[in-house]
Scaffold this motif. Structure first.
Motif, PDB file in Angstrom:
ATOM      1  N   ALA A   1       0.984  -1.693   0.128  1.00  0.00           N
ATOM      2  CA  ALA A   1       0.134   0.358  -0.128  1.00  0.00           C
ATOM      3  C   ALA A   1       0.978   0.999  -0.555  1.00  0.00           C
ATOM      4  O   ALA A   1       0.451   1.820  -0.404  1.00  0.00           O
ATOM      5  CB  ALA A   1      -0.951   0.299   1.181  1.00  0.00           C
ATOM      6  N   ALA A   2       1.923   1.562   0.324  1.00  0.00           N
ATOM      7  CA  ALA A   2       2.974   2.346   0.721  1.00  0.00           C
ATOM      8  C   ALA A   2       4.248   1.986   1.711  1.00  0.00           C
ATOM      9  O   ALA A   2       4.788   1.502   1.697  1.00  0.00           O
ATOM     10  CB  ALA A   2       2.244   3.635   1.589  1.00  0.00           C
ATOM     11  N   THR A   3       4.976   2.631   0.899  1.00  0.00           N
ATOM     12  CA  THR A   3       6.364   3.172   1.489  1.00  0.00           C
ATOM     13  C   THR A   3       6.575   4.157   2.023  1.00  0.00           C
ATOM     14  O   THR A   3       6.717   5.158   1.451  1.00  0.00           O
ATOM     15  CB  THR A   3       7.295   2.359   0.783  1.00  0.00           C
ATOM     16  N   PHE A   4       7.738   4.061   3.169  1.00  0.00           N
ATOM     17  CA  PHE A   4       7.894   4.514   3.559  1.00  0.00           C
ATOM     18  C   PHE A   4       9.613   5.126   3.721  1.00  0.00           C
ATOM     19  O   PHE A   4      10.265   4.122   4.302  1.00  0.00           O
ATOM     20  CB  PHE A   4       7.680   5.150   4.853  1.00  0.00           C
TER      21      PHE A   4
ATOM     22  N   ALA B   1       5.001   8.847  10.087  1.00  0.00           N
ATOM     23  CA  ALA B   1       3.814   8.429   9.556  1.00  0.00           C
ATOM     24  C   ALA B   1       3.034   6.769   8.645  1.00  0.00           C
ATOM     25  O   ALA B   1       2.732   7.022   8.867  1.00  0.00           O
ATOM     26  CB  ALA B   1       4.434   9.321   8.229  1.00  0.00           C
ATOM     27  N   ALA B   2       4.542   6.221   8.667  1.00  0.00           N
ATOM     28  CA  ALA B   2       4.645   4.904   8.767  1.00  0.00           C
ATOM     29  C   ALA B   2       3.901   3.724   9.211  1.00  0.00           C
ATOM     30  O   ALA B   2       2.381   3.382   8.807  1.00  0.00           O
ATOM     31  CB  ALA B   2       5.559   4.074   7.964  1.00  0.00           C
ATOM     32  N   VAL B   3       3.937   4.546  10.652  1.00  0.00           N
ATOM     33  CA  VAL B   3       3.554   3.358  11.432  1.00  0.00           C
ATOM     34  C   VAL B   3       1.788   3.885  12.292  1.00  0.00           C
ATOM     35  O   VAL B   3       1.091   3.456  11.993  1.00  0.00           O
ATOM     36  CB  VAL B   3       4.220   3.617  13.525  1.00  0.00           C
ATOM     37  N   GLU B   4       1.849   5.507  12.143  1.00  0.00           N
ATOM     38  CA  GLU B   4       0.495   5.837  11.629  1.00  0.00           C
ATOM     39  C   GLU B   4      -0.898   5.576  10.780  1.00  0.00           C
ATOM     40  O   GLU B   4      -1.966   5.283  11.072  1.00  0.00           O
ATOM     41  CB  GLU B   4       0.128   7.640  11.648  1.00  0.00           C
ATOM     42  N   LEU B   5       0.276   5.608   9.959  1.00  0.00           N
ATOM     43  CA  LEU B   5      -1.093   4.411   8.534  1.00  0.00           C
ATOM     44  C   LEU B   5      -1.569   3.373   8.794  1.00  0.00           C
ATOM     45  O   LEU B   5      -2.567   3.034   8.315  1.00  0.00           O
ATOM     46  CB  LEU B   5      -0.223   4.611   7.234  1.00  0.00           C
TER      47      LEU B   5
END
Length: 305
Positions: free
Chosen positions: A277-280, A287-291
């Protein structure tokens, strides 16, 4: 390295420079290139009691799933060589430049490592261990196959994407619960989508008038309750995030030997896909953990190192 110095939300995470660990006898050191996030990561980082149950204390690292390249091999190790690509799990240590793995260890104690097959990139490899083992363990409880209609609760989440596809490969019809916005993503995995929430049993009954024969609840207990209402026997129900009297829970630590290697093989051959879904970058770990912690992401979240 990523450090948790106090229990709490993503704001408790901080980057710290620490000496690189060294591989000792029976160990390898991995230069981590990617780390996949799982709900258990932030469960442990946010709550002292949960961390204690996993044997963790402060200060702690963060993240469990990793992928990378072996850059040190300790005495007595013959199964791995410098330069080989590997993936695996190291409890609350994965989001780091380097991680030391006991070749004879487990995810919880010492970490574990597996050779990354050709055709599987590191980001994908970094998503396989926890979710793949958990999905394999859950399906081993209910044993779906041809002729089965399997209801999967939380089908679009990190474990769900594996559970759905593995069940379809086993020959089962799969109905997956999710939000209205996840319908297309669930269809892409091979599931027939149904929205979760009040009235779930009625919606599933309308979709499968012939009945549901097994169910896996990957979120809580709502799917199990609906499945019981639909007449599914307890022996063909399982949960991963809750305990329900009369139902055998699934734990990735109990996945059959070779299950993870088989999942990696399926990915390498194109029979199983992992939606990321997403990479950080690691600098954006909060921000990654929040998502990921929002529990509405469709697929896996990966941190690049």
């Amino acid at each position: 390295m990523q450090f948790v110095e106090s229990f709490g939300g993503p704001e408790a995470l901080s980057l710290r420079e620490v000496p690189a660990p060294q591989a000792g006898p029976g160990q390898i050191r991995v230069r981590v290139t990617a780390a996949g996030l799982n709900p258990m990561d932030w469960f442990m980082a946010s709550d002292a009691d949960t961390a204690r149950r996993f044997g963790l204390s402060l200060p702690s690292g963060f993240g469990t799933d990793y992928a990378g390249v072996v850059d040190q091999v300790g005495d007595g190790v013959t199964a791995f060589a410098t330069g080989e690509r590997v993936f695996g799990g190291a409890l609350s240590r994965a989001v780091a430049d380097h991680v030391v793995i006991d070749v004879a260890g487990t995810i919880a104690v010492g970490g574990d490592a597996h050779h990354t097959p050709d055709g599987v990139d590191d980001r994908t490899a970094a998503t396989l261990t926890i979710a793949g083992c958990t999905a394999a363990a859950a399906l081993a409880v209910v044993q779906p196959g041809p002729g089965d209609t399997l209801l999967v609760g939380g089908a679009g989440g990190g474990v769900g994407v594996f559970t759905v596809q593995l069940a379809v490969l086993a020959g089962a019809r799969v109905i997956g619960t999710g939000s209205a916005t996840s319908a297309d993503a669930l269809r892409a995995l091979g599931a027939e989508p149904v929205t979760y929430g009040e009235g779930l049993a009625d919606r599933v009954r309308a979709l499968a008038p012939g009945g549901v024969t097994a169910a896996v609840d990957l979120h809580g207990t709502d799917t199990v309750q609906a499945a019981r209402e639909l007449g599914v026997p307890d022996k063909r129900l399982t949960t991963i995030a809750a305990q329900v009297d009369g139902i055998t829970p699934a734990n990735g630590a109990n996945a059959a030997p070779g299950a993870l290697e088989e999942i990696a093989r399926l990915v390498a051959t194109g029979k199983l896909r992992v939606p990321i879904a997403a990479t950080f970058p690691v600098e954006q770990i909060r921000a990654a953990v929040e998502l990921q912690a929002g529990r509405h992401v469709h697929g896996k979240v990966v941190v690049d190192l």
